[in-house]
Write an enzyme that holds these catalytic residues in place. Structure first.
Site, mmCIF file in Angstrom:
data_model
loop_
_atom_site.group_PDB
_atom_site.id
_atom_site.type_symbol
_atom_site.label_atom_id
_atom_site.label_comp_id
_atom_site.label_asym_id
_atom_site.label_seq_id
_atom_site.Cartn_x
_atom_site.Cartn_y
_atom_site.Cartn_z
ATOM 1 N N GLY A 144 0.800 -1.206 0.000
ATOM 2 C CA GLY A 144 0.000 0.000 0.000
ATOM 3 C C GLY A 144 0.835 1.260 0.000
ATOM 4 N N CYS A 145 0.250 2.359 0.462
ATOM 5 C CA CYS A 145 0.928 3.660 0.498
ATOM 6 C C CYS A 145 2.088 3.625 1.480
ATOM 7 C CB CYS A 145 -0.064 4.746 0.897
ATOM 8 S SG CYS A 145 0.692 6.360 1.146
ATOM 9 N N TYR A 146 3.272 4.016 1.019
ATOM 10 C CA TYR A 146 4.435 3.904 1.900
ATOM 11 C C TYR A 146 4.428 4.875 3.068
ATOM 12 C CZ TYR A 146 6.404 7.176 -1.693
ATOM 13 O OH TYR A 146 6.625 8.195 -2.595
#
Length: 267
Positions: A144-146
């Site tokens: 997912g979003c880092y």
């Protein structure tokens, strides 16, 4: 080459470079160098030849330390030492104050493998190895979003450093725009440096599974795309066994959950 360099930079101490680090260098990753040497054994045109050798990047000395700073999350602070004054008291250093870059065409014409490991990738691998000798370990986690992943991981006791970036793609050092729109095949990733005495790798992985759906394909929540895929990327050979064991446990757990869901739906 200086084993204390990383500690020096992590303490945000300045680096004193003659001429401010303006001289060109042609660094090469040791493994890349070894592979090229071994390739010479199978190339008749390389027998009894002398080759100059370097990696794919020719950079200023200063850029080398700046790259290290980016990797460890501590920007390099450079203090320039004037060349004239330095040479007056270090006359023997004159031969080292020069540009060093090499023509690799002779190597290529002999049919020998030309070194291709980008400097930053080689430095990351070398830094990971050096840290491992001091009880620090590095793992790269994608899911997912880092930004959200980094926030969570950075607050786990035993995690020493985190850094966001892109991993396991087809190009070197891509921009966010390239990853999102140009199909570079990278994954949004968090580099995690941790103390295995406080936080063993298997425990770190189980904590990571808590905030993502590790069996989801190319998606975490509303983040959809190949760059949001789940991944665990290691640089130390000994980590692979631990990762595979945890993935096997995860797979069995996922299969059990799917079976239960199916039974409940059939009632």
């Amino acid at each position: 080459r200086n084993p204390e360099l990383l500690d020096h930079m992590r303490a945000d101490k300045p680096l004193q470079l003659v001429g401010g680090g303006r001289y060109l260098i042609h660094p090469i990753y040791a493994k890349d160098f070894a592979l090229t040497m071994l390739d010479c054994l199978d190339k008749p045109a390389a027998i009894h030849q002398i080759f100059c050798i370097g990696g794919p990047d020719v950079i200023e000395n200063r850029e080398y330390f700046e790259c290290i700073g980016r990797i460890i999350g501590h920007p390099a602070v450079v203090e320039e030492i004037a060349e004239n004054g330095y040479l007056e008291s270090h006359a023997d250093a004159y031969v080292n104050l020069c540009h060093r870059s090499y023509d690799l065409s002779k190597l290529k014409n002999a049919g020998v493998r030309v070194p291709c490991m980008p400097m930053e990738i080689g430095l990351r691998a070398h830094i990971d190895w050096l840290d491992a000798q001091k009880g620090r370990r590095t793992i790269y986690l994608a899911g997912g979003c880092y930004w959200g992943a980094e926030k969570y991981l950075s607050n786990i006791p035993g995690v020493l450093e985190t850094e966001v970036g892109f991993a396991n793609g087809d190009t070197h050092n891509p921009t966010y725009k390239q990853v999102r729109y140009e199909n570079t095949n990278h994954a949004e990733t968090v580099r995690v440096v941790y103390d295995p005495e406080v936080l063993p790798l298997d425990k770190l992985l189980r904590l990571f599974w808590r905030i993502i759906d590790p069996v989801s394909v190319d998606q975490q929540g509303e983040d959809i795309g190949h760059q949001y895929r789940t991944g665990v990327y290691h640089t130390l050979a000994g980590d692979e066994k631990i990762i595979r064991e945890e993935l096997d446990k995860l797979q069995k757990q996922s299969e059990t959950q799917r079976t239960r869901a199916g039974l409940e739906a059939a009632r």
